[in-house]
Design a protein around this motif. Structure first.
Motif, PDB file in Angstrom:
ATOM      1  N   UNK A 247     -19.361 -59.134  34.853  1.00 17.21           N
ATOM      2  CA  UNK A 247     -20.006 -59.441  36.129  1.00 17.21           C
ATOM      3  C   UNK A 247     -19.069 -60.241  37.016  1.00 17.21           C
ATOM      4  N   UNK A 248     -18.985 -59.861  38.283  1.00 18.34           N
ATOM      5  CA  UNK A 248     -18.239 -60.617  39.284  1.00 18.34           C
ATOM      6  C   UNK A 248     -19.233 -61.178  40.302  1.00 18.34           C
ATOM      7  N   UNK A 249     -19.167 -62.494  40.543  1.00 20.18           N
ATOM      8  CA  UNK A 249     -20.058 -63.150  41.489  1.00 20.18           C
ATOM      9  C   UNK A 249     -19.246 -63.778  42.618  1.00 20.18           C
ATOM     10  N   UNK A 250     -19.704 -63.565  43.856  1.00 22.43           N
ATOM     11  CA  UNK A 250     -19.079 -64.188  45.020  1.00 22.43           C
ATOM     12  C   UNK A 250     -20.106 -64.225  46.149  1.00 22.43           C
ATOM     13  N   UNK A 251     -19.774 -64.898  47.261  1.00 26.45           N
ATOM     14  CA  UNK A 251     -20.683 -64.983  48.399  1.00 26.45           C
ATOM     15  C   UNK A 251     -20.193 -64.086  49.522  1.00 26.45           C
ATOM     16  N   UNK A 252     -21.139 -63.400  50.187  1.00 28.21           N
ATOM     17  CA  UNK A 252     -20.762 -62.563  51.323  1.00 28.21           C
ATOM     18  C   UNK A 252     -20.655 -63.418  52.582  1.00 28.21           C
ATOM     19  N   UNK A 253     -20.453 -62.775  53.736  1.00 25.53           N
ATOM     20  CA  UNK A 253     -20.248 -63.504  54.990  1.00 25.53           C
ATOM     21  C   UNK A 253     -21.480 -64.277  55.426  1.00 25.53           C
TER      22      UNK A 253
END
Length: 232
Positions: free
Chosen positions: A48-54
């Protein structure tokens, strides 16, 4: 256009999202300290890859581990889990959870007079519940000839005790981990012990009720503050 979130705010959102995942995981790549924080986790069945969008919303992108089934199969399990959890929160909030299985798509709840099993019907997109009445505990059996001691009291040897009832096990609601912490903030680098496994970890970041710690074997882990005790 709204103000862009800081890196720290994005890290907190990602940490809260990690705490809500239904699976156990290990951190295999940690880039949370970057201005655009990203973290990669591995579970039994997914990477799983987690990050925040704009907009600052957490994005979950994942690939299945070889031999763990297809992505579509997992998404069906996730749909069932989310539906059952939402149903529990709507109708049985606070009830004791006896069993919660993401893989089986099942949630068993203990009430005072009955047990409830929640499942999900993918065809009708609805949660189904089955009730089972609890058996009433047997009353203590007293011998027909009640013997008394010299003081006139009933002897304890003439009473057959009822079976000992095991204490109920309460599984905490993961969502409550996101409530405002009442604990004193832990400084980065503080050594803590997890009271569940008696292992020591080093605090990397205090997110309130959710603490990011470091372990030499597993790398970065997310733990509940209530499970941690500061090593004096």
């Amino acid at each position: 256009m709204g103000k862009e979130l800081s890196g720290a705010a994005k890290r907190n959102r990602i940490a809260n999202y990690m705490a809500s995942l239904p699976e156990e995981f290990e951190v295999i790549e940690d880039n949370l300290i970057d201005s655009e924080p990203v973290i990669i986790l591995q579970t039994k069945s997914r990477v799983i890859t987690l990050y925040c969008d704009e907009r600052g919303e957490v994005v979950e992108d994942f690939e299945m581990v070889e031999g763990a089934g297809s992505k579509d199969e997992f998404l069906l399990k996730q749909e069932a889990y989310n539906a059952i959890k939402a149903y529990y929160n709507d109708y049985y909030t606070g009830a004791k959870i006896k069993k919660a299985s993401f893989e089986e798509g099942i949630l068993k709840i203990e009430l005072n007079d009955r047990s409830v099993t929640l499942t999900y019907d993918a065809k009708s997109k609805s949660v189904e519940e089955k009730d089972r009445a609890k058996r009433k505990p047997k009353e203590p059996i007293v011998t027909k000839k009640e013997k008394t001691d010299d003081s006139g009291q009933l002897s304890i040897f003439d009473i057959t005790p009822s079976p000992k009832k095991e204490p109920d096990i309460v599984i905490p609601d993961v969502d409550k981990l996101q409530e405002k912490s009442t604990y004193e903030k832990l400084v980065d680098g503080t050594i803590v012990t997890n009271i569940c496994n008696n292992k020591q970890y080093k605090v990397k970041h205090d997110n309130g009720n959710i603490i990011e710690v470091f372990d030499d074997t597993h790398g970065y882990l997310i733990m509940a503050r209530s499970d941690l005790k500061v090593v004096k």
